[in-house]
Scaffold this active site. Structure first.
Site, PDB file in Angstrom:
ATOM      1  CB  CYS A 130       6.206  18.483  25.166  1.00  0.00           C
ATOM      2  SG  CYS A 130       5.074  19.721  24.516  1.00  0.00           S
ATOM      3  CG  LEU A 131       8.118  23.830  27.807  1.00  0.00           C
ATOM      4  CD1 LEU A 131       8.317  25.293  27.439  1.00  0.00           C
ATOM      5  CD2 LEU A 131       8.829  23.502  29.115  1.00  0.00           C
ATOM      6  CG  HIS A 172       8.642  19.051  19.908  1.00  0.00           C
ATOM      7  ND1 HIS A 172       8.590  17.923  20.705  1.00  0.00           N
ATOM      8  CD2 HIS A 172       7.887  19.982  20.550  1.00  0.00           C
ATOM      9  CE1 HIS A 172       7.821  18.175  21.758  1.00  0.00           C
ATOM     10  NE2 HIS A 172       7.390  19.419  21.695  1.00  0.00           N
ATOM     11  CD  GLU A 173       8.618  23.701  20.187  1.00  0.00           C
ATOM     12  OE1 GLU A 173       7.415  23.962  20.369  1.00  0.00           O
ATOM     13  OE2 GLU A 173       9.322  23.141  21.043  1.00  0.00           O
ATOM     14  N   GLY A 184      12.054  25.328  23.369  1.00  0.00           N
ATOM     15  CA  GLY A 184      11.169  25.676  22.260  1.00  0.00           C
ATOM     16  C   GLY A 184       9.748  25.819  22.754  1.00  0.00           C
ATOM     17  CG  HIS A 231       3.425  22.088  19.846  1.00  0.00           C
ATOM     18  ND1 HIS A 231       2.572  21.412  20.679  1.00  0.00           N
ATOM     19  CD2 HIS A 231       4.667  21.941  20.383  1.00  0.00           C
ATOM     20  CE1 HIS A 231       3.266  20.876  21.686  1.00  0.00           C
ATOM     21  NE2 HIS A 231       4.540  21.175  21.512  1.00  0.00           N
ATOM     22  CD  GLN A 283       4.130  24.046  23.429  1.00  0.00           C
ATOM     23  OE1 GLN A 283       5.011  24.552  22.745  1.00  0.00           O
ATOM     24  NE2 GLN A 283       4.398  23.199  24.412  1.00  0.00           N
TER      25      GLN A 283
HETATM   26 NI    NI Z   1       6.090  20.706  22.818  1.00  0.00          NI
END
Ligand code: NI
Length: 221
Positions: free
Chosen positions: A145-146, A187-188, A100, A191, A105
């Protein structure tokens, strides 16, 4: 988000079908499974959807970049720029690799996220202007998380969610899901309001995790 756990079946209503434009293929939410003449499923790799040369990998902001705290604005223009951004985000997510990625991000303050929790990475979803309609239960899932490469932590989320959103062309969608997809969507969506998963941790757990993140960074050079 990083994978962890087993995806369960999502119930997705208001399915959109393919437009005639090949560029749209594969980035629509819940696109129907394609079958060959013998009824066997054909997986459609993303590279088949759009010439690879038109896709670009984007830079992912890493914590504690203050731009991760910016709040995204609703998407109003469902144009070719939005489609390109969604494509680029999918490519960036697959390459990372992650399951995701939110526009925040990649430093785009738009209410847009991309997700693919499928085992074969062949079920990309694009959610525009997602809104939580209903949520029930709770479950703890290990998340990554990226924007926090190499670190993971247990986070409590709603177990079941109902979300409305639009696809990349602006068509309305509604999703009811649990399991990994539900966790990933939550989660996304966080963000998009400038929230990150470590915000859920106790001060102690958070500082341990951030120290580990620093160590990982030094190791990566
Ligand atoms: Ni994330």
């Amino acid at each position: 988000m990083y994978p962890n756990g087993t995806p369960r079946q999502a119930k997705i209503s208001h399915l959109v079908t393919h437009g005639s434009e090949p560029a749209l293929r594969g980035i629509l939410l819940g696109y129907p499974r394609l079958k060959n003449a013998h009824g066997a499923p054909i997986s459609l790799p993303l590279s088949a959807c759009r010439p690879a040369s038109t896709m670009a990998k984007l830079d992912i902001l890493e914590f504690p970049d203050p731009r991760l705290r910016l709040e995204a604005k609703p998407v109003e223009a469902f144009d070719s720029r939005l489609r390109q951004l969604a494509d680029d985000m999918l490519e960036t997510m697959y390459e990372a690799p992650g399951i995701g990625l939110a526009a925040t991000q990649v430093n785009e303050q738009k209410r847009l996220l991309v997700i693919d929790v499928s085992e074969n990475h062949d079920a990309p979803m694009v959610l525009v202007n997602p809104e939580l309609l209903d949520a029930r239960g709770s479950e703890v899932c290990q998340e990554g998380c990226l924007s926090f490469p190499g670190v993971f932590a247990d986070v409590e989320r709603k177990e079941w969610i109902r979300v409305k959103a639009q696809d990349v062309s602006g068509k309305p969608l509604e999703i009811e899901t649990d399991g990994l997809l539900a966790v990933c969507i939550q989660h996304e969506m966080d963000h998009l309001i400038g929230k990150v998963f470590v915000d859920y941790l106790s001060p102690l757990k958070r500082s341990l995790l951030l120290r580990k993140l620093e160590k990982q960074r030094r190791k990566a050079g």
